[in-house]
Design a protein around this motif. Sequence first.
Motif: not given
Length: 442
Positions: A172-174, A295-300
């Motif tokens: 998701l971040l990529l 991982k926390s950023l992607a979940e947010d």
Amino acid sequence: MRRTPLELAAIATAAVPGLAPTATASAPDDAADFDSALLLDSEGKRWRVRSPRHAEASTRLETEFMVLRTFSPAIRAELPFLLPSVAGTVRQGGLSTFVYTHLAGSTRSIEELSGCTDALAKEIGIALAAVHDLPQSLVNNADLPSYTANEFRQRKLNELDQAATTGKIPTLLLRRWEHALEDVALWRFNPCVVHGDLHEDNLLVDGDRVTALTGWTDLRIGDPADDFAWLVASNEQSFVGAVLRHYTEARRDKADSHLLRRAALLAEFALAQYLVKAIAAGHAEMTAEAEAMLKSLAEDIGEQDAADAEAAASEAAAAAAAGPVTDGGAADKPAAAGHPVVSSTPAVTVSAVPTPAVSVIPIPDAGADAAVTPPAGDAPSASDTSTAAIRIVPPAPTDAPEDSSSAGADGQPGNPDRSVESPAEDDPSAAGRTGLQDADKR
């Protein structure tokens, strides 16, 4: 091996002839790269010591020394804040430790700054504008890095490719970062002189005044959003908006409308750079920390995406249920339904790496029988970042380290091979709480 403040005090006596420290305090710094300490001498004068932990960090300090020498007295006089001055340096085992004259003021956390008065927000904005309005010849004459807007964007794309090869960046971040970097309109800005490593630990404040900026290891010509990335860690959008407003008013050049949006992206991307750096250093704890934050950023972001999509769908359904809209006899225009527009850059939450506090360590009495044991661990316990609370005691005799040399404020160490590619984005403390979409609306 980490050096204690007492050991740094001993090194400082070799770097600055005649210096007699009587007390020390640990100082906030990039813990993975530097050991730092604040010193108090027998005359009540204060000093700061920065000792690199590896060759790349030593090169950064040597580059900073060269950068500070490019600031002529005339340029320094025009700045609304003070710059560090190097009092001496000593080289040990291929690494250079620097001693700086003390600058007034203390550091504050981003939370403390966020609750500041408008007067301090104005000071921060004016300080940023003063850096960005520095003559570009200052950087060019020193042979420091210089990037056009397109070169800067391409550099970030290359760094994204490098981060992707780790296999540890959430998909998701990529996708999110790739889409933002491919948005050419987002990267239309006028390059200017940037500090390159600006964050709360490099900002000294006294009351409602910005007294000094430190950490000049990454001066370059590039994206002004670099120096705003640390601000997006603030949850107080009124504070960020006030800094931006005063910055815009003080700049000689017009600030671009996407500055804060790019700053938010750079703050997020700093986590990926932190991961790459940790893996390259073989530091398992840093690697695990970076993975957890990503991982926390992607979940947010995933949660915000879902919330935005649900809200857009609800609005579309409500508009469809209300029926067609009539506009003064014109043809009826039905509201579009079923095609909510969801930004590829929704609001996000990024957890910053905690900054260590400060503990004060008195230099032992020369006549004491018992040896002084340095405090255990790397993280001190107190929170005072100034040396005002240091208790003065008689100095201890120290042996000057071998292979040392000294330099005055105008002296210069040897001619080390230096790297000009030391991006400040490696520091994840720049990451903060904001969204690219929300930043664009300020």
